[in-house]
Design a protein around this motif. Sequence first.
Motif, PDB file in Angstrom:
ATOM      1  N   GLU A  39       4.827   7.344  -0.049  1.00 18.07           N
ATOM      2  CA  GLU A  39       5.607   6.374   0.716  1.00 18.07           C
ATOM      3  C   GLU A  39       4.946   5.008   0.608  1.00 18.07           C
ATOM      4  OE1 GLU A  39       7.861   6.225   5.034  1.00 18.07           O
ATOM      5  OE2 GLU A  39       6.157   7.577   4.737  1.00 18.07           O
ATOM      6  N   ASP A  40       5.738   4.019   0.236  1.00 16.34           N
ATOM      7  CA  ASP A  40       5.262   2.635   0.144  1.00 16.34           C
ATOM      8  C   ASP A  40       5.525   1.968   1.485  1.00 16.34           C
ATOM      9  OD1 ASP A  40       4.614   0.029  -0.461  1.00 16.34           O
ATOM     10  OD2 ASP A  40       5.601   0.049  -2.414  1.00 16.34           O
ATOM     11  N   ILE A  41       4.445   1.639   2.201  1.00 10.95           N
ATOM     12  CA  ILE A  41       4.635   1.084   3.545  1.00 10.95           C
ATOM     13  C   ILE A  41       4.586  -0.439   3.560  1.00 10.95           C
ATOM     14  CG2 ILE A  41       3.684   3.144   4.615  1.00 10.95           C
ATOM     15  CD1 ILE A  41       1.162   1.519   5.228  1.00 10.95           C
ATOM     16  N   GLY A  42       4.164  -1.053   2.459  1.00  9.71           N
ATOM     17  CA  GLY A  42       4.132  -2.509   2.430  1.00  9.71           C
ATOM     18  C   GLY A  42       3.248  -3.037   1.330  1.00  9.71           C
ATOM     19  N   THR A  64      -0.683   9.900 -10.561  1.00 10.92           N
ATOM     20  CA  THR A  64       0.695   9.712 -10.991  1.00 10.92           C
ATOM     21  C   THR A  64       1.587   9.758  -9.760  1.00 10.92           C
ATOM     22  OG1 THR A  64       2.469  10.478 -12.454  1.00 10.92           O
ATOM     23  CG2 THR A  64       1.097  12.182 -11.444  1.00 10.92           C
ATOM     24  N   LEU A  65       2.596   8.889  -9.749  1.00  9.53           N
ATOM     25  CA  LEU A  65       3.497   8.787  -8.598  1.00  9.53           C
ATOM     26  C   LEU A  65       4.959   8.968  -9.013  1.00  9.53           C
ATOM     27  CD1 LEU A  65       1.856   5.692  -6.855  1.00  9.53           C
ATOM     28  CD2 LEU A  65       1.460   8.103  -6.372  1.00  9.53           C
ATOM     29  N   ASP A  66       5.172   9.561 -10.188  1.00 10.61           N
ATOM     30  CA  ASP A  66       6.544   9.620 -10.692  1.00 10.61           C
ATOM     31  C   ASP A  66       7.004  11.026 -11.024  1.00 10.61           C
ATOM     32  OD1 ASP A  66       4.904  10.006 -12.837  1.00 10.61           O
ATOM     33  OD2 ASP A  66       5.808   8.474 -14.127  1.00 10.61           O
ATOM     34  N   LEU A  67       6.516  12.043 -10.295  1.00  7.16           N
ATOM     35  CA  LEU A  67       7.053  13.383 -10.497  1.00  7.16           C
ATOM     36  C   LEU A  67       8.535  13.393 -10.114  1.00  7.16           C
ATOM     37  CD1 LEU A  67       4.339  15.811  -9.062  1.00  7.16           C
ATOM     38  CD2 LEU A  67       4.785  15.247 -11.440  1.00  7.16           C
ATOM     39  N   PRO A  68       9.372  14.085 -10.874  1.00  2.00           N
ATOM     40  CA  PRO A  68      10.800  14.149 -10.528  1.00  2.00           C
ATOM     41  C   PRO A  68      11.022  14.935  -9.240  1.00  2.00           C
ATOM     42  CG  PRO A  68      10.320  15.621 -12.353  1.00  2.00           C
ATOM     43  CD  PRO A  68       9.070  14.831 -12.110  1.00  2.00           C
ATOM     44  N   LEU A  69      12.134  14.650  -8.593  1.00  2.00           N
ATOM     45  CA  LEU A  69      12.400  15.176  -7.254  1.00  2.00           C
ATOM     46  C   LEU A  69      13.096  16.536  -7.321  1.00  2.00           C
ATOM     47  CD1 LEU A  69      13.551  11.842  -5.571  1.00  2.00           C
ATOM     48  CD2 LEU A  69      11.241  12.758  -5.881  1.00  2.00           C
ATOM     49  N   TYR A  70      12.292  17.581  -7.607  1.00  2.00           N
ATOM     50  CA  TYR A  70      12.797  18.953  -7.639  1.00  2.00           C
ATOM     51  C   TYR A  70      12.038  19.770  -6.584  1.00  2.00           C
ATOM     52  CZ  TYR A  70      15.394  18.170 -11.970  1.00  2.00           C
ATOM     53  OH  TYR A  70      16.282  17.727 -12.913  1.00  2.00           O
ATOM     54  N   TYR A  71      12.781  20.270  -5.615  1.00  2.99           N
ATOM     55  CA  TYR A  71      12.155  20.965  -4.495  1.00  2.99           C
ATOM     56  C   TYR A  71      11.484  22.266  -4.911  1.00  2.99           C
ATOM     57  CZ  TYR A  71      11.683  23.252   0.065  1.00  2.99           C
ATOM     58  OH  TYR A  71      11.186  23.903   1.156  1.00  2.99           O
ATOM     59  N   ASN A  72      12.102  23.033  -5.803  1.00  7.16           N
ATOM     60  CA  ASN A  72      11.600  24.362  -6.162  1.00  7.16           C
ATOM     61  C   ASN A  72      10.760  24.381  -7.433  1.00  7.16           C
ATOM     62  OD1 ASN A  72      12.643  25.968  -4.026  1.00  7.16           O
ATOM     63  ND2 ASN A  72      14.696  25.756  -4.925  1.00  7.16           N
ATOM     64  N   TYR A 106      -4.883   7.046   0.182  1.00  3.43           N
ATOM     65  CA  TYR A 106      -4.498   5.652   0.368  1.00  3.43           C
ATOM     66  C   TYR A 106      -4.629   4.921  -0.962  1.00  3.43           C
ATOM     67  CZ  TYR A 106      -4.887   6.642   5.370  1.00  3.43           C
ATOM     68  OH  TYR A 106      -4.732   7.182   6.621  1.00  3.43           O
ATOM     69  N   ILE A 107      -3.541   4.263  -1.381  1.00  2.53           N
ATOM     70  CA  ILE A 107      -3.506   3.594  -2.678  1.00  2.53           C
ATOM     71  C   ILE A 107      -3.315   2.109  -2.430  1.00  2.53           C
ATOM     72  CG2 ILE A 107      -2.334   3.491  -4.918  1.00  2.53           C
ATOM     73  CD1 ILE A 107      -1.263   6.392  -4.125  1.00  2.53           C
ATOM     74  N   GLY A 108      -4.428   1.375  -2.499  1.00  2.94           N
ATOM     75  CA  GLY A 108      -4.340  -0.063  -2.288  1.00  2.94           C
ATOM     76  C   GLY A 108      -3.618  -0.744  -3.427  1.00  2.94           C
ATOM     77  N   SER A 109      -3.963  -0.356  -4.656  1.00  6.52           N
ATOM     78  CA  SER A 109      -3.313  -0.889  -5.846  1.00  6.52           C
ATOM     79  C   SER A 109      -3.400   0.148  -6.953  1.00  6.52           C
ATOM     80  CB  SER A 109      -3.971  -2.193  -6.304  1.00  6.52           C
ATOM     81  OG  SER A 109      -3.494  -2.597  -7.571  1.00  6.52           O
ATOM     82  N   LYS A 110      -2.282   0.403  -7.613  1.00  5.02           N
ATOM     83  CA  LYS A 110      -2.285   1.356  -8.718  1.00  5.02           C
ATOM     84  C   LYS A 110      -3.075   0.835  -9.913  1.00  5.02           C
ATOM     85  CE  LYS A 110       2.209   1.519  -8.761  1.00  5.02           C
ATOM     86  NZ  LYS A 110       3.594   1.864  -9.189  1.00  5.02           N
ATOM     87  N   MET A 152       0.842  -1.191   0.000  1.00  2.00           N
ATOM     88  CA  MET A 152       0.000   0.000   0.000  1.00  2.00           C
ATOM     89  C   MET A 152       0.879   1.243   0.000  1.00  2.00           C
ATOM     90  SD  MET A 152      -2.997   1.215   2.631  1.00  2.00           S
ATOM     91  CE  MET A 152      -1.879   1.724   3.936  1.00  2.00           C
ATOM     92  N   ILE A 153       0.447   2.224  -0.763  1.00  6.93           N
ATOM     93  CA  ILE A 153       1.175   3.480  -0.871  1.00  6.93           C
ATOM     94  C   ILE A 153       0.324   4.585  -0.258  1.00  6.93           C
ATOM     95  CG2 ILE A 153       2.179   5.150  -2.476  1.00  6.93           C
ATOM     96  CD1 ILE A 153       2.570   2.827  -4.432  1.00  6.93           C
TER      97      ILE A 153
END
Length: 379
Positions: free
Chosen positions: A275-278, A242-250, A341-345, A1-2
């Motif tokens: 965050e993927d908790i399991g 979508t869960l793949d935004l690039p990691l740019y703070y600004n 809460y994302i049970g499954s994408k 779950m994410i």
Amino acid sequence: MIILDPIAVSAPGVFVSSNVPEDDAPIQSLTRVYAAGDRIMDPAAHMLYDSKVGVRAPVTISIASPGVINCAAHGLVAGVPVSFASTGALPTGLLPNVVYFVVAPTTNAYSVSGTVGGAAIAFTGSQSGVHNVTAGQNFNRPLTDKTYWLPAGATNRWKMLDTYNNTQTERAESIVLNVKPLAIAQGIFLGNVDGAEIVITSTDPVAGTVYSQATSMQTSNSGSSFYRWLFGRRRRKSYFLTLDLPLYYNATVSITINKPGGVAKCGMCCIGPVEDIGGTYYGLGTDIKDYSTTRFNFDGTSETTERGFSKRMTIDVLLANDLIDYVQEKLAAARQRTLVYIGSKEYGSTVLAGKFSSFKNVIEGPKHSKMALQIEGTV
């Protein structure tokens, strides 16, 4: 779950712009009287409010010294605040939407003064059109006073940014929202969407455009059937993830919902770190809770009052034992906050914004545990 932890878009510096105007109602005036049902806007809080008290009635005005307001059985007493409006012109001595106070009331008439208990005002000149008076105590009252003001929800621009999924921001053709998360935000969730295409663009002030994605909301329903591909009803997804935004703070993230020739709508917009908790066990369940009510009459007929609904989900998660304390503390800290809460994408029905109603952790072995959660989606 994410889990996607939404950033507060109302926080300083996060909200950049929107093409949805915030002009739902006039801003509250502290120098006019409001009638019950009058709607005003608090742009600082992005909220609408309805007046709970006050009345509006047609009147005739006699030009005299002092001037006289004629209104049959008006019921007003000395000192009550009133304000006037007209489809034409008020006589000299009265200004529209200015507060006056009743003096010398009789059963069917009264005069007005600029101050409580002051001298009655003389009316001169000419007048035209239809005049109305608004009377009551609802002026110069703070919006926090629930005796006079009833909260009526977020403004149209901010409905997609509140905590309710069934209230939708609407705009013809497209909705464009620009935000600057000021955090490492990898995920975006849009709920209760009515649109043909979603376009996400992320622009860093140094690196330029670092992400651009256009996603059609139309889903295939043809399978292997050429007939269904030609003649089947077109289906559109009502959510986007979508869960793949690039990691740019600004970076500034632009979210566009396009619906050419129609009205684009969005009920919820969440952006933030993920965050993927399991792992999610098979067997998770989803349903909805409908808040509509149906009243049955003596003859078997019925009347239904349609209201909002919320999604619910029960889910079991495979959790590494070294994460037990962390996950429980995270959930406990967020018990009154809305998370995604994302049970499954793979299944949109297992993605919902809401709060958990309960969770239970069972330590099954030395390395892994099983956590059972019940999640209540927002209305």
